[in-house]
Design a protein around this motif. Structure first.
Motif, mmCIF file in Angstrom:
data_model
loop_
_atom_site.group_PDB
_atom_site.id
_atom_site.type_symbol
_atom_site.label_atom_id
_atom_site.label_comp_id
_atom_site.label_asym_id
_atom_site.label_seq_id
_atom_site.Cartn_x
_atom_site.Cartn_y
_atom_site.Cartn_z
ATOM 1 N N ALA A 13 -7.796 -2.057 2.661
ATOM 2 C CA ALA A 13 -7.376 -0.885 1.887
ATOM 3 C C ALA A 13 -8.376 0.254 2.046
ATOM 4 O O ALA A 13 -7.990 1.420 2.159
ATOM 5 C CB ALA A 13 -7.212 -1.259 0.419
ATOM 6 N N ARG A 35 4.368 9.594 7.623
ATOM 7 C CA ARG A 35 5.170 8.455 7.153
ATOM 8 C C ARG A 35 4.423 7.139 7.355
ATOM 9 O O ARG A 35 4.407 6.276 6.478
ATOM 10 C CB ARG A 35 6.514 8.405 7.863
ATOM 11 C CG ARG A 35 7.486 9.458 7.404
ATOM 12 C CD ARG A 35 8.861 9.254 8.067
ATOM 13 N NE ARG A 35 9.771 10.264 7.644
ATOM 14 C CZ ARG A 35 10.471 10.227 6.510
ATOM 15 N NH1 ARG A 35 10.334 9.206 5.701
ATOM 16 N NH2 ARG A 35 11.308 11.198 6.199
ATOM 17 N N GLY A 38 1.577 7.016 4.880
ATOM 18 C CA GLY A 38 2.109 6.764 3.545
ATOM 19 C C GLY A 38 2.538 5.321 3.364
ATOM 20 O O GLY A 38 2.287 4.705 2.314
ATOM 21 N N THR A 39 3.167 4.766 4.375
ATOM 22 C CA THR A 39 3.602 3.365 4.318
ATOM 23 C C THR A 39 2.401 2.439 4.208
ATOM 24 O O THR A 39 2.380 1.520 3.384
ATOM 25 C CB THR A 39 4.435 3.012 5.570
ATOM 26 O OG1 THR A 39 5.596 3.853 5.582
ATOM 27 C CG2 THR A 39 4.851 1.562 5.571
ATOM 28 N N ARG A 40 1.387 2.679 5.023
ATOM 29 C CA ARG A 40 0.185 1.838 4.976
ATOM 30 C C ARG A 40 -0.548 1.976 3.651
ATOM 31 O O ARG A 40 -1.052 1.001 3.095
ATOM 32 C CB ARG A 40 -0.747 2.181 6.142
ATOM 33 C CG ARG A 40 -0.129 1.782 7.493
ATOM 34 C CD ARG A 40 -1.101 1.822 8.620
ATOM 35 N NE ARG A 40 -2.129 0.804 8.427
ATOM 36 C CZ ARG A 40 -3.380 0.925 8.862
ATOM 37 N NH1 ARG A 40 -3.748 2.000 9.526
ATOM 38 N NH2 ARG A 40 -4.262 -0.026 8.660
ATOM 39 N N LEU A 41 -0.579 3.197 3.111
ATOM 40 C CA LEU A 41 -1.210 3.405 1.805
ATOM 41 C C LEU A 41 -0.457 2.654 0.716
ATOM 42 O O LEU A 41 -1.072 2.027 -0.150
ATOM 43 C CB LEU A 41 -1.276 4.895 1.472
ATOM 44 C CG LEU A 41 -2.335 5.699 2.221
ATOM 45 C CD1 LEU A 41 -2.080 7.194 2.049
ATOM 46 C CD2 LEU A 41 -3.726 5.334 1.734
ATOM 47 N N ALA A 42 0.874 2.708 0.763
ATOM 48 C CA ALA A 42 1.680 2.004 -0.237
ATOM 49 C C ALA A 42 1.466 0.497 -0.144
ATOM 50 O O ALA A 42 1.358 -0.191 -1.170
ATOM 51 C CB ALA A 42 3.156 2.354 -0.063
ATOM 52 N N GLU A 43 1.407 -0.028 1.066
ATOM 53 C CA GLU A 43 1.158 -1.464 1.242
ATOM 54 C C GLU A 43 -0.210 -1.844 0.684
ATOM 55 O O GLU A 43 -0.350 -2.851 -0.018
ATOM 56 C CB GLU A 43 1.236 -1.836 2.720
ATOM 57 C CG GLU A 43 2.632 -1.755 3.291
ATOM 58 C CD GLU A 43 2.657 -1.842 4.818
ATOM 59 O OE1 GLU A 43 1.579 -1.818 5.452
ATOM 60 O OE2 GLU A 43 3.768 -1.920 5.374
ATOM 61 N N SER A 44 -1.212 -1.040 0.987
ATOM 62 C CA SER A 44 -2.570 -1.319 0.514
ATOM 63 C C SER A 44 -2.659 -1.218 -1.002
ATOM 64 O O SER A 44 -3.332 -2.025 -1.648
ATOM 65 C CB SER A 44 -3.569 -0.355 1.154
ATOM 66 O OG SER A 44 -3.664 -0.607 2.533
ATOM 67 N N LEU A 45 -1.980 -0.227 -1.568
ATOM 68 C CA LEU A 45 -1.981 -0.094 -3.023
ATOM 69 C C LEU A 45 -1.309 -1.302 -3.665
ATOM 70 O O LEU A 45 -1.801 -1.835 -4.661
ATOM 71 C CB LEU A 45 -1.274 1.195 -3.435
ATOM 72 C CG LEU A 45 -1.166 1.449 -4.940
ATOM 73 C CD1 LEU A 45 -2.542 1.469 -5.597
ATOM 74 C CD2 LEU A 45 -0.426 2.750 -5.194
ATOM 75 N N GLY A 46 -0.210 -1.750 -3.086
ATOM 76 C CA GLY A 46 0.451 -2.944 -3.603
ATOM 77 C C GLY A 46 -0.457 -4.157 -3.572
ATOM 78 O O GLY A 46 -0.528 -4.921 -4.550
ATOM 79 N N ASP A 47 -1.166 -4.336 -2.462
ATOM 80 C CA ASP A 47 -2.109 -5.461 -2.354
ATOM 81 C C ASP A 47 -3.215 -5.348 -3.395
ATOM 82 O O ASP A 47 -3.577 -6.330 -4.051
ATOM 83 C CB ASP A 47 -2.742 -5.500 -0.952
ATOM 84 C CG ASP A 47 -1.768 -5.901 0.130
ATOM 85 O OD1 ASP A 47 -0.687 -6.457 -0.183
ATOM 86 O OD2 ASP A 47 -2.086 -5.661 1.316
#
Length: 63
Positions: A13, A35, A38-47
């Motif tokens: 992250a 995009r 943003g997708t990678r940031l969302a995945e990292s935030l979820g983790d």
């Protein structure tokens, strides 16, 4: 083992965040690049949120 996985996820992250900051500092950025970032940031935030919830649950059960 869980601590090692958490550490790896947090390190990932941090790397994603650093890359996104570099991208956003550029004067011109393409839509596809944004995009992907943003997708990678969302995945990292979820983790990271899963880690926080897990640690919170462990702290509550210990207390």
């Amino acid at each position: 083992m869980a601590d090692e996985l958490e550490a790896a996820m947090i390190a990932s992250a941090e790397e994603v965040l650093a890359e996104a900051r570099e991208l956003l500092a550029e004067a011109v950025v393409g839509e596809q690049e944004l995009r992907i970032a943003g997708t990678r940031l969302a995945e990292s935030l979820g983790d990271t949120l899963r880690i926080a919830v897990s640690r919170g649950g462990r702290l509550e059960s210990e207390g």
